[in-house]
Design a protein around this motif. Sequence first.
Motif, mmCIF file in Angstrom:
data_model
loop_
_atom_site.group_PDB
_atom_site.id
_atom_site.type_symbol
_atom_site.label_atom_id
_atom_site.label_comp_id
_atom_site.label_asym_id
_atom_site.label_seq_id
_atom_site.Cartn_x
_atom_site.Cartn_y
_atom_site.Cartn_z
ATOM 1 N N PHE A 36 33.785 -0.286 -33.204
ATOM 2 C CA PHE A 36 34.102 -1.546 -33.873
ATOM 3 C C PHE A 36 35.124 -1.319 -34.973
ATOM 4 C CE2 PHE A 36 30.616 0.483 -36.084
ATOM 5 C CZ PHE A 36 30.982 0.398 -37.417
ATOM 6 N N LEU A 37 35.752 -2.410 -35.374
ATOM 7 C CA LEU A 37 36.523 -2.430 -36.601
ATOM 8 C C LEU A 37 36.074 -3.608 -37.446
ATOM 9 C CD1 LEU A 37 38.918 -4.834 -36.732
ATOM 10 C CD2 LEU A 37 40.008 -3.335 -35.076
ATOM 11 N N TYR A 38 36.152 -3.425 -38.741
ATOM 12 C CA TYR A 38 35.911 -4.491 -39.707
ATOM 13 C C TYR A 38 37.234 -4.807 -40.384
ATOM 14 C CZ TYR A 38 35.230 -6.226 -44.479
ATOM 15 O OH TYR A 38 35.344 -6.917 -45.658
ATOM 16 N N ALA A 39 37.549 -6.086 -40.513
ATOM 17 C CA ALA A 39 38.721 -6.527 -41.253
ATOM 18 C C ALA A 39 38.265 -7.442 -42.379
ATOM 19 C CB ALA A 39 39.695 -7.264 -40.339
ATOM 20 N N ARG A 40 38.657 -7.110 -43.595
ATOM 21 C CA ARG A 40 38.315 -7.982 -44.709
ATOM 22 C C ARG A 40 38.881 -9.372 -44.432
ATOM 23 N NH1 ARG A 40 40.429 -5.455 -49.806
ATOM 24 N NH2 ARG A 40 42.222 -6.822 -49.440
ATOM 25 N N PRO A 41 38.149 -10.431 -44.739
ATOM 26 C CA PRO A 41 38.576 -11.783 -44.358
ATOM 27 C C PRO A 41 40.018 -12.126 -44.697
ATOM 28 C CG PRO A 41 36.325 -11.839 -45.133
ATOM 29 C CD PRO A 41 36.798 -10.428 -45.340
ATOM 30 N N THR A 100 36.580 -0.163 -27.946
ATOM 31 C CA THR A 100 36.066 0.854 -27.023
ATOM 32 C C THR A 100 35.916 2.206 -27.696
ATOM 33 O OG1 THR A 100 38.326 1.273 -26.247
ATOM 34 C CG2 THR A 100 36.994 -0.275 -24.978
ATOM 35 N N ASN A 101 36.768 2.504 -28.679
ATOM 36 C CA ASN A 101 36.662 3.755 -29.419
ATOM 37 C C ASN A 101 37.391 3.619 -30.754
ATOM 38 O OD1 ASN A 101 39.543 4.399 -28.829
ATOM 39 N ND2 ASN A 101 38.754 4.725 -26.752
ATOM 40 N N VAL A 102 37.231 4.591 -31.615
ATOM 41 C CA VAL A 102 37.834 4.566 -32.945
ATOM 42 C C VAL A 102 39.356 4.584 -32.861
ATOM 43 C CG1 VAL A 102 38.154 5.955 -35.036
ATOM 44 C CG2 VAL A 102 35.842 5.513 -34.183
ATOM 45 N N SER A 103 39.894 5.364 -31.934
ATOM 46 C CA SER A 103 41.350 5.463 -31.794
ATOM 47 C C SER A 103 41.961 4.110 -31.492
ATOM 48 C CB SER A 103 41.712 6.454 -30.681
ATOM 49 O OG SER A 103 41.143 7.713 -30.923
ATOM 50 N N SER A 104 41.313 3.348 -30.606
ATOM 51 C CA SER A 104 41.803 2.021 -30.260
ATOM 52 C C SER A 104 41.802 1.119 -31.486
ATOM 53 C CB SER A 104 40.936 1.394 -29.161
ATOM 54 O OG SER A 104 41.272 0.043 -28.946
ATOM 55 N N GLY A 105 40.713 1.148 -32.246
ATOM 56 C CA GLY A 105 40.626 0.313 -33.432
ATOM 57 C C GLY A 105 41.701 0.649 -34.446
ATOM 58 N N LEU A 106 41.917 1.949 -34.669
ATOM 59 C CA LEU A 106 42.924 2.374 -35.632
ATOM 60 C C LEU A 106 44.320 1.953 -35.187
ATOM 61 C CD1 LEU A 106 43.672 3.896 -38.202
ATOM 62 C CD2 LEU A 106 43.681 6.016 -36.871
ATOM 63 N N ASP A 133 37.003 5.306 -42.370
ATOM 64 C CA ASP A 133 36.354 5.771 -41.139
ATOM 65 C C ASP A 133 34.904 6.142 -41.458
ATOM 66 O OD1 ASP A 133 35.419 7.203 -38.954
ATOM 67 O OD2 ASP A 133 37.193 8.453 -38.752
ATOM 68 N N ILE A 134 33.952 5.417 -40.837
ATOM 69 C CA ILE A 134 32.528 5.679 -41.097
ATOM 70 C C ILE A 134 31.827 6.243 -39.859
ATOM 71 C CG2 ILE A 134 32.345 3.995 -42.953
ATOM 72 C CD1 ILE A 134 31.075 2.052 -40.926
ATOM 73 N N ALA A 135 32.595 6.903 -38.983
ATOM 74 C CA ALA A 135 32.023 7.425 -37.740
ATOM 75 C C ALA A 135 30.882 8.400 -37.988
ATOM 76 C CB ALA A 135 33.117 8.103 -36.897
ATOM 77 N N GLN A 136 31.008 9.235 -39.025
ATOM 78 C CA GLN A 136 30.005 10.270 -39.283
ATOM 79 C C GLN A 136 29.028 9.893 -40.392
ATOM 80 O OE1 GLN A 136 29.208 13.057 -37.809
ATOM 81 N NE2 GLN A 136 30.900 13.430 -36.397
ATOM 82 N N ILE A 160 36.615 1.380 -39.665
ATOM 83 C CA ILE A 160 36.453 1.702 -38.246
ATOM 84 C C ILE A 160 35.208 2.566 -38.075
ATOM 85 C CG2 ILE A 160 38.832 1.437 -37.460
ATOM 86 C CD1 ILE A 160 39.334 4.360 -38.046
ATOM 87 N N GLY A 161 34.479 2.350 -36.978
ATOM 88 C CA GLY A 161 33.250 3.102 -36.757
ATOM 89 C C GLY A 161 32.895 3.180 -35.292
ATOM 90 N N THR A 162 31.912 4.014 -34.994
ATOM 91 C CA THR A 162 31.516 4.264 -33.619
ATOM 92 C C THR A 162 30.011 4.158 -33.442
ATOM 93 O OG1 THR A 162 31.560 5.893 -31.811
ATOM 94 C CG2 THR A 162 31.374 6.760 -34.032
ATOM 95 N N GLY A 163 29.608 3.832 -32.221
ATOM 96 C CA GLY A 163 28.189 3.803 -31.902
ATOM 97 C C GLY A 163 27.693 5.092 -31.305
ATOM 98 N N VAL A 164 28.599 6.010 -30.976
ATOM 99 C CA VAL A 164 28.198 7.167 -30.183
ATOM 100 C C VAL A 164 27.430 8.224 -30.978
ATOM 101 C CG1 VAL A 164 30.262 8.597 -30.513
ATOM 102 C CG2 VAL A 164 29.034 8.702 -28.341
ATOM 103 N N LYS A 165 27.544 8.212 -32.301
ATOM 104 C CA LYS A 165 26.948 9.276 -33.105
ATOM 105 C C LYS A 165 25.610 8.839 -33.707
ATOM 106 C CE LYS A 165 31.569 11.136 -33.792
ATOM 107 N NZ LYS A 165 31.410 12.284 -32.868
ATOM 108 N N PHE A 166 25.464 8.885 -35.017
ATOM 109 C CA PHE A 166 24.169 8.642 -35.649
ATOM 110 C C PHE A 166 23.602 7.253 -35.356
ATOM 111 C CE2 PHE A 166 26.006 12.055 -38.186
ATOM 112 C CZ PHE A 166 24.930 12.927 -38.336
#
Length: 363
Positions: free
Chosen positions: A209-214, A71-77, A173-176, A194-200
């Motif tokens: 979203f979060l990405y986890a290396r396999p 839902t947001n970056v904070s949750s993912g972190l 963090d790739i939010a920006q 971790i990243g967000t859809g709300v910005k660029f």
Amino acid sequence: MRELFHVPDNYFLSHSVGCLPKSARHELDRAFLGPWESGTTWADWMPLIDTFRAGIGELLGVEAASICPQTNVSSGLTKIVYSQPFRPERSVIVLSRQDFPTIGFVMKLAERLGYRLRFIEGDPTDITSWKAAIDAETAFVHITHALSDSSHLLPVSSICALAKAVKATTIVDIAQSLGAVAVPVSAWDPDFVIGTGVKFLCAGPGACFLYARPDQIAASEPLDVGWFSHENPFEMDIGNFRYAADAMRFFGGTPSPAPLSLANAALDVWQSVDMSAVYARIQSQLNLLVSSISTEHLASPTRADARGATFVIKQAVRSGLHTKLLDHGIQYDERKTGLRFSIHGYTSDAEIERLASLIAKHI
């Protein structure tokens, strides 16, 4: 790209909220409201999760199975930090004071488990600042790719390599930066992103979203779980929880389909454009803005390879310019570092020229 989005005139706030894709209303109606109205609901909503994961995975150059919506970056972190075993001998969290405040808030509360925060000293873009902070006691290293208040890009690959050498877990963090500059996740080789859809990315709020290396997925046991973190969410056995085999173990409870339907409209747009051309256009327009002002007044980098997509003018020179920006309907914001203007693929040349002219005349 401008014809694909609803872009207000003189909009330089994509670092805050990206513009609405023109296809978003139709997609919300088709993929979310339509099933709700017809009663097909979850049968039609569930595929939205897979579409979102695949779209983010394609942007990052990773497998969809390693992506989990948030839902947001904070949750993912939070889910990442509390998914790892605590070891007293390795209890330091390394981060920068230039990280977005939510990062510090999440990490500060990890002190309840026994973690200790260690803020790097000096310039976060200088690898020597990180070398001085990362050691055998380090559990996590948090790295912001593009700093929100200044647009400086950090040397992510080099910091990840330092952390890997002492077996510390890296979180980028790739939010920006996602949607603004290249994000070479495979080259960085971080443990998590971790990243967000709300910005660029223009995917809207609630589509993070979060990405986890396999190799990290199987080693992670999140505490903040729900039925969608389960290996089989529809098994419905309250006494038998098993983590999902892929990154969905980080998900939690019932999904929110509406944000995902809007986000998928944006991801369709990104799949239809040449992202390298978008990045090049952004940097070309930033070059024009840089040429309109003395570098002593800039809080953001002058070099294209050192910056994201935000142009920041120091606060000390704001007074005369501030009024003129308001008079001309320029949409921007301010932080302690200065006046922030972001450039996107849909920013017009005329808007850049207008802003550059105002800056040149009133600073």
